[in-house]
Design a protein around this motif. Sequence first.
Motif, short mmCIF file in Angstrom:
data_model
loop_
_atom_site.label_atom_id
_atom_site.label_comp_id
_atom_site.label_asym_id
_atom_site.label_seq_id
_atom_site.Cartn_x
_atom_site.Cartn_y
_atom_site.Cartn_z
N ASN A 1 0.84 -1.20 0.00
CA ASN A 1 0.00 0.00 0.00
C ASN A 1 0.88 1.25 0.00
O ASN A 1 1.28 1.76 1.02
CB ASN A 1 -0.94 0.01 1.22
N GLN B 1 2.29 4.00 7.66
CA GLN B 1 1.91 2.63 7.97
C GLN B 1 1.88 1.83 6.68
O GLN B 1 1.49 2.35 5.64
CB GLN B 1 0.56 2.58 8.67
N TYR B 2 2.26 0.57 6.75
CA TYR B 2 2.35 -0.19 5.52
C TYR B 2 2.16 -1.69 5.79
O TYR B 2 2.35 -2.17 6.90
CB TYR B 2 3.71 0.02 4.84
N TRP B 3 1.78 -2.39 4.73
CA TRP B 3 1.82 -3.84 4.67
C TRP B 3 2.91 -4.22 3.69
O TRP B 3 3.09 -3.58 2.67
CB TRP B 3 0.49 -4.42 4.21
N ARG C 1 3.35 -6.09 9.04
CA ARG C 1 2.71 -4.80 9.24
C ARG C 1 3.72 -3.89 9.91
O ARG C 1 4.33 -4.26 10.92
CB ARG C 1 1.47 -4.96 10.13
N VAL D 1 5.11 0.30 11.02
CA VAL D 1 4.79 1.69 11.33
C VAL D 1 6.07 2.50 11.31
O VAL D 1 7.07 2.11 11.93
CB VAL D 1 4.10 1.82 12.71
N TRP E 1 8.08 -3.21 13.14
CA TRP E 1 7.31 -4.09 12.27
C TRP E 1 7.01 -5.39 13.00
O TRP E 1 7.74 -5.80 13.90
CB TRP E 1 8.05 -4.37 10.96
N GLY F 1 5.22 -9.42 12.13
CA GLY F 1 4.68 -10.27 11.07
C GLY F 1 4.95 -11.74 11.28
O GLY F 1 5.55 -12.17 12.27
#
Length: 217
Positions: free
Chosen positions: A102, A109-111, A137, A139, A148, A150
Amino acid sequence: MESEFDQKSTQFFKLLTLQLNHSQIAYSPSDHRVGIGFSTRTGHGIENNELFFLSGKQGIFPVFDGSVWISPNLRIKGSYAGIPAGSDVVIFTGFGLDIFLNGGKLENQYWLVNIQRGCLEGMDDFFLKTIGVGLFRGVNYPNGSGWWLGLQSNSYSAGVHVHYEDNEVYRKRLKGDVSSLKWGVSRNIGSGLSIDGEIGIHFKFISVMLGIHKIIR
């Protein structure tokens, strides 16, 4: 003793796979494209006292890292380590991709999907090849720091060839999978430098990575 050998070898290779394949999602707080760094990686096998932080059979790996941003949402990474071990020289090479789902690297913020491949070779007794995929995920903060969290799944393929005193050779191919929860942090310390760390948690193993990275271009 083949059953005991298989059990101990499986534990060893699973922990070594986790130890080598850290995601290293260090935040790039600008439009700079190229980074280099250095990290150390170790681990601990909860049920095996021979697989212990720093001093265990899997030891500690000092690794040189590099990364290049191909586009705002795609980064290519590489790793290299060369370590003397008795009469052998242990060589580790790895490469990977970070794909931001994204936006790009400057998003707050991101995936992210992380894909990586590794190869450990040079010993007389074994080799190890790994491939891993993770979903994270993250920040980022305005000061250049971030964190992060995950899940990462790794598959490995290993070959063992042990020479006995009577010149007989025991050969074995081992394959398996190991998954872990990954949590990491990165902190900007100025002048394009950042320090970062990551912990990988499996119900039988813990792996730790600490590193320092610098933006150079």
